[in-house]
Design an enzyme around this catalytic site. Structure first.
Site, PDB file in Angstrom:
ATOM      1  CG  ASN A  27      -2.239  -0.866   0.886  1.00 19.55           C
ATOM      2  OD1 ASN A  27      -3.037  -0.478   0.127  1.00 19.55           O
ATOM      3  ND2 ASN A  27      -2.400  -2.085   1.635  1.00 19.55           N
ATOM      4  CG  MET A  67       1.278  -5.346  11.591  1.00 15.08           C
ATOM      5  SD  MET A  67      -0.505  -5.370  11.172  1.00 15.08           S
ATOM      6  CE  MET A  67      -1.004  -6.952  11.895  1.00 15.08           C
ATOM      7  NE  ARG A  68       5.528  -1.552  17.330  1.00 16.06           N
ATOM      8  CZ  ARG A  68       5.554  -2.694  18.166  1.00 16.06           C
ATOM      9  NH1 ARG A  68       4.903  -2.743  19.403  1.00 16.06           N
ATOM     10  NH2 ARG A  68       6.638  -3.306  18.374  1.00 16.06           N
ATOM     11  CD  GLU A 127      -9.055   8.203  21.489  1.00 16.90           C
ATOM     12  OE1 GLU A 127     -10.067   8.145  20.624  1.00 16.90           O
ATOM     13  OE2 GLU A 127      -8.461   9.017  21.839  1.00 16.90           O
ATOM     14  CG  HIS A 158      -9.491  -3.313   8.685  1.00 14.45           C
ATOM     15  ND1 HIS A 158      -8.597  -3.810   9.423  1.00 14.45           N
ATOM     16  CD2 HIS A 158     -10.632  -4.011   8.610  1.00 14.45           C
ATOM     17  CE1 HIS A 158      -9.172  -4.988  10.081  1.00 14.45           C
ATOM     18  NE2 HIS A 158     -10.313  -5.150   9.538  1.00 14.45           N
TER      19      HIS A 158
HETATM   20  C1  GRF Z   1      -3.124  -4.830   3.923  1.00 15.59           C
HETATM   21  O1  GRF Z   1      -4.232  -5.648   3.942  1.00 15.59           O
HETATM   22  C2  GRF Z   1      -3.897  -3.637   4.918  1.00 15.59           C
HETATM   23  O2  GRF Z   1      -5.437  -3.443   4.448  1.00 15.59           O
HETATM   24  C3  GRF Z   1      -3.697  -4.131   6.125  1.00 15.59           C
HETATM   25  O3  GRF Z   1      -2.518  -4.825   6.205  1.00 15.59           O
HETATM   26  C4  GRF Z   1      -2.065  -5.160   4.821  1.00 15.59           C
HETATM   27  C5  GRF Z   1      -0.794  -4.543   4.584  1.00 15.59           C
HETATM   28  O4  GRF Z   1      -0.203  -5.005   3.196  1.00 15.59           O
HETATM   29  N1  GRF Z   1      -4.039  -3.142   7.278  1.00 15.59           N
HETATM   30  P1  GRF Z   1       0.948  -4.061   2.848  1.00 15.59           P
HETATM   31  O5  GRF Z   1       2.158  -4.070   3.848  1.00 15.59           O
HETATM   32  O6  GRF Z   1       0.498  -2.517   2.443  1.00 15.59           O
HETATM   33  O7  GRF Z   1       1.471  -4.776   1.353  1.00 15.59           O
END
Ligand code: GRF
Length: 198
Positions: A20, A96-97, A148, A115
């Site tokens: 992304n 991831m936090r 939050e 998401h």
């Molecule tokens: C994606 O599916 C996003 O929606 C989720 O985590 C994944 C991240 O993928 N939050 P990338 O690191 O952008 O390839």
């Protein structure tokens, strides 16, 4: 004479693959997100594959590991790095936090996340699996403001994808990801268009 349009400075936070982030960077380069620059990519993971992809695109990268610090201390370090670079909008892209108030306070209304579900359905981990387990016929992705709550902030943009008979998590995730890469740049463009001056 008209003032030159402001260039918005984006900061992207990643923890892994970074597809992304690449979609956002490529959209900026192609002029699809007008008046924007990716000023920095920050990762909490030194081995995140996205870091190399950012470097290849000439984007500054910073690794800020948590290293036994509290969430608040870690977030303060990130905020300091964002402030130094005068970041206008923060995009979480596979970061991831959970953010603490130290982060949310100074950047409230200026943090987006993507998401892979049609929120408010299936927040949290493994949303593609949750969708398949529930037997729904549509999945998708959502770009939303971060607050939050867990994946619960105001929604900016969503896109649906169908779920087929016999779908696997991998096939569904791939179908959603393809949509994510279009949806995130569009959502950022919409938000920048309305973003109040600092
Ligand atoms: C994606 O599916 C996003 O929606 C989720 O985590 C994944 C991240 O993928 N939050 P990338 O690191 O952008 O390839």
């Amino acid at each position: 004479m008209r003032e030159a349009a402001k260039t918005f400075r984006l900061g992207i936070l990643i923890s892994g693959r970074g597809s992304n982030m690449v979609a956002l960077a490529d959209a900026v380069r192609a002029g699809l997100i007008p008046n924007a620059k990716i000023a920095v990519v920050i990762s909490d993971q030194p081995t995140a594959a996205g870091l190399e992809k950012a470097k290849e695109r000439g984007i500054e990268t910073v690794v800020i590991e948590r290293r036994g610090r509290t969430r608040e201390e870690h977030d303060r370090d990130i905020v300091e790095n964002l402030r130094k670079r005068e970041i206008d909008l923060v995009c979480l892209a596979g970061y991831m936090r959970i953010l603490s108030r130290e982060f949310l306070g100074p950047y409230r209304g200026r943090i987006l996340n993507i998401h892979p579900s049609l929120l408010p359905a299936f927040p949290g981990l493994n949303p593609q699996k949750q969708a398949l387990d529930q037997g729904v016929t549509e999945a998708g992705c959502t770009v939303h403001f971060v607050d939050e709550t867990l994946d619960g902030g105001p929604i900016v943009l969503q896109r649906a994808v169908p779920i087929f008979e016999g779908d696997t998590i991998e096939a569904l995730s791939e179908r959603i990801l393809e949509q994510e890469h279009h949806t995130y740049p569009e959502a950022v463009t919409l938000v920048l268009d309305q973003l109040p001056a600092r």
